[in-house]
Motif scaffolding. Structure first.
Motif, PDB file in Angstrom:
ATOM      1  N   ASN A 147      21.670  54.053  41.061  1.00 17.84           N
ATOM      2  CA  ASN A 147      21.377  55.407  40.596  1.00 17.84           C
ATOM      3  C   ASN A 147      21.039  55.436  39.111  1.00 17.84           C
ATOM      4  O   ASN A 147      20.355  56.356  38.634  1.00 17.84           O
ATOM      5  CB  ASN A 147      22.558  56.335  40.884  1.00 17.84           C
ATOM      6  N   ALA A 148      21.518  54.421  38.385  1.00 15.52           N
ATOM      7  CA  ALA A 148      21.197  54.317  36.962  1.00 15.52           C
ATOM      8  C   ALA A 148      19.855  53.626  36.739  1.00 15.52           C
ATOM      9  O   ALA A 148      19.402  53.490  35.601  1.00 15.52           O
ATOM     10  CB  ALA A 148      22.300  53.556  36.234  1.00 15.52           C
ATOM     11  N   GLY A 149      19.228  53.182  37.832  1.00 11.25           N
ATOM     12  CA  GLY A 149      17.931  52.525  37.725  1.00 11.25           C
ATOM     13  C   GLY A 149      18.009  51.109  37.192  1.00 11.25           C
ATOM     14  O   GLY A 149      17.019  50.607  36.645  1.00 11.25           O
ATOM     15  N   ARG A 150      19.159  50.473  37.360  1.00 11.38           N
ATOM     16  CA  ARG A 150      19.344  49.120  36.864  1.00 11.38           C
ATOM     17  C   ARG A 150      19.239  48.095  37.980  1.00 11.38           C
ATOM     18  O   ARG A 150      19.469  48.396  39.154  1.00 11.38           O
ATOM     19  CB  ARG A 150      20.709  48.974  36.172  1.00 11.38           C
ATOM     20  N   ARG A 151      18.898  46.875  37.599  1.00 13.90           N
ATOM     21  CA  ARG A 151      18.825  45.778  38.563  1.00 13.90           C
ATOM     22  C   ARG A 151      20.245  45.331  38.908  1.00 13.90           C
ATOM     23  O   ARG A 151      21.114  45.256  38.032  1.00 13.90           O
ATOM     24  CB  ARG A 151      18.030  44.622  37.969  1.00 13.90           C
ATOM     25  N   LEU A 152      20.481  45.000  40.181  1.00 11.63           N
ATOM     26  CA  LEU A 152      21.810  44.649  40.648  1.00 11.63           C
ATOM     27  C   LEU A 152      21.811  43.312  41.388  1.00 11.63           C
ATOM     28  O   LEU A 152      20.980  43.076  42.262  1.00 11.63           O
ATOM     29  CB  LEU A 152      22.343  45.737  41.596  1.00 11.63           C
ATOM     30  N   THR A 153      22.744  42.454  41.014  1.00  6.53           N
ATOM     31  CA  THR A 153      23.019  41.226  41.753  1.00  6.53           C
ATOM     32  C   THR A 153      24.491  41.222  42.112  1.00  6.53           C
ATOM     33  O   THR A 153      25.351  41.475  41.253  1.00  6.53           O
ATOM     34  CB  THR A 153      22.702  39.972  40.906  1.00  6.53           C
ATOM     35  N   PHE A 154      24.809  40.947  43.374  1.00  4.17           N
ATOM     36  CA  PHE A 154      26.195  40.786  43.805  1.00  4.17           C
ATOM     37  C   PHE A 154      26.468  39.303  44.075  1.00  4.17           C
ATOM     38  O   PHE A 154      25.675  38.622  44.746  1.00  4.17           O
ATOM     39  CB  PHE A 154      26.476  41.575  45.084  1.00  4.17           C
ATOM     40  N   LEU A 155      27.594  38.815  43.565  1.00  7.07           N
ATOM     41  CA  LEU A 155      28.033  37.461  43.847  1.00  7.07           C
ATOM     42  C   LEU A 155      29.218  37.498  44.796  1.00  7.07           C
ATOM     43  O   LEU A 155      30.238  38.148  44.496  1.00  7.07           O
ATOM     44  CB  LEU A 155      28.458  36.742  42.557  1.00  7.07           C
ATOM     45  N   HIS A 156      29.099  36.828  45.932  1.00  7.28           N
ATOM     46  CA  HIS A 156      30.269  36.641  46.783  1.00  7.28           C
ATOM     47  C   HIS A 156      31.236  35.730  46.039  1.00  7.28           C
ATOM     48  O   HIS A 156      30.833  34.728  45.434  1.00  7.28           O
ATOM     49  CB  HIS A 156      29.855  36.014  48.119  1.00  7.28           C
ATOM     50  N   CYS A 157      32.501  36.070  46.051  1.00  7.00           N
ATOM     51  CA  CYS A 157      33.478  35.323  45.257  1.00  7.00           C
ATOM     52  C   CYS A 157      34.813  35.270  45.990  1.00  7.00           C
ATOM     53  O   CYS A 157      35.295  36.288  46.492  1.00  7.00           O
ATOM     54  CB  CYS A 157      33.647  36.002  43.899  1.00  7.00           C
ATOM     55  N   VAL A 158      35.399  34.089  46.069  1.00 10.86           N
ATOM     56  CA  VAL A 158      36.764  33.921  46.580  1.00 10.86           C
ATOM     57  C   VAL A 158      37.665  33.750  45.363  1.00 10.86           C
ATOM     58  O   VAL A 158      37.562  32.755  44.639  1.00 10.86           O
ATOM     59  CB  VAL A 158      36.876  32.706  47.520  1.00 10.86           C
ATOM     60  N   THR A 159      38.511  34.744  45.120  1.00  6.93           N
ATOM     61  CA  THR A 159      39.310  34.746  43.895  1.00  6.93           C
ATOM     62  C   THR A 159      40.522  33.845  44.057  1.00  6.93           C
ATOM     63  O   THR A 159      41.659  34.291  44.198  1.00  6.93           O
ATOM     64  CB  THR A 159      39.718  36.180  43.527  1.00  6.93           C
ATOM     65  N   SER A 160      40.245  32.564  44.056  1.00 10.34           N
ATOM     66  CA  SER A 160      41.296  31.547  44.162  1.00 10.34           C
ATOM     67  C   SER A 160      40.836  30.352  43.348  1.00 10.34           C
ATOM     68  O   SER A 160      39.680  29.934  43.445  1.00 10.34           O
ATOM     69  CB  SER A 160      41.484  31.140  45.628  1.00 10.34           C
TER      70      SER A 160
END
Length: 218
Positions: free
Chosen positions: A98-111
């Motif tokens: 909605n802010a018009g920004r580029r988005l990347t999601f990283l899958h992450c196992v927090t261990s």
């Protein structure tokens, strides 16, 4: 508090940031940073980044006020999704888009470290519902697993790989056991240059149990 006093020693000055940006420029590397405090955003956002990209730690994926302020200062947010509920991930995606920004999601196992059978790399498939740009934040044990998990993620279509990196001996830095070294980075770069079908073939050969590292999308 003692913890605050300890962590304040890790704060980077303006001079530190400018040195980092200049060194990255010298070697043709795109610099980026991670912010953990909202009051630092205007200062860090005002620095001469060649590309206005920022990394968001897993525990801040659901820090929505932080994300909104980052969107006001950066063009591209790379957000780790470990330790975050699905609805929080989708809300984060809505804020950035909605802010018009580029988005990347990283899958992450927090261990730290995580094993190959904990990787659940198929989760990237679910993240693609939120954005086409996805990747893998890899905390596997380097001494045991090398860059196997990163190779598997790339073979499955990861466009981004995050790994801790060091030139120090593993016992000279806190994150040493999960940090790759220059030779690993070179090998990973070489792997990305292979044809897609060759990547998947090599990854499946190197992973003892492909179904285990793949896991489930959700």
């Amino acid at each position: 508090a003692a913890e605050k006093e300890s962590l304040q020693k890790l704060d980077l000055t303006e001079e530190d940031h400018l040195f980092f940006i200049e060194e990255c420029h010298k070697y043709g590397v795109t610099p980026l940073t991670t912010l953990f405090a909202r009051h630092r955003i205007p200062f860090v956002g005002s620095l001469p980044w060649p590309e206005r990209v920022v990394k968001v730690a897993s525990y801040d994926c659901a820090s929505f006020p932080l994300l909104r302020e980052l969107c006001a200062h950066f063009d591209h947010l790379i957000i780790s999704t470990g330790a975050t509920f699905d609805y929080e991930i989708t809300q984060a995606a809505d804020i950035v888009k909605n802010a018009g920004r580029r988005l990347t999601f990283l899958h992450c196992v927090t261990s730290y470290p995580n094993s190959l059978d904990m990787c659940n790399l198929a989760r990237m498939q679910w993240l693609r519902q939120c954005t086409e740009s996805v990747g893998w934040s890899d905390h596997t044990l380097v001494e045991r697993d090398g860059i196997t998990a990163a190779k598997a993620a790339i073979a499955l279509g990861a466009q981004w790989i995050e790994r801790h990196f060091t030139i120090l001996a593993k016992d000279q830095t806190k994150d040493g056991p999960v940090s790759i070294r220059p030779e690993h980075l070179r090998a990973l770069k070489t792997f990305t240059e292979l044809p897609p079908e060759e990547r998947i073939q090599i990854a499946r050969e190197e992973v003892p149990n492909w179904d285990a590292i793949l896991g489930l999308p959700s």
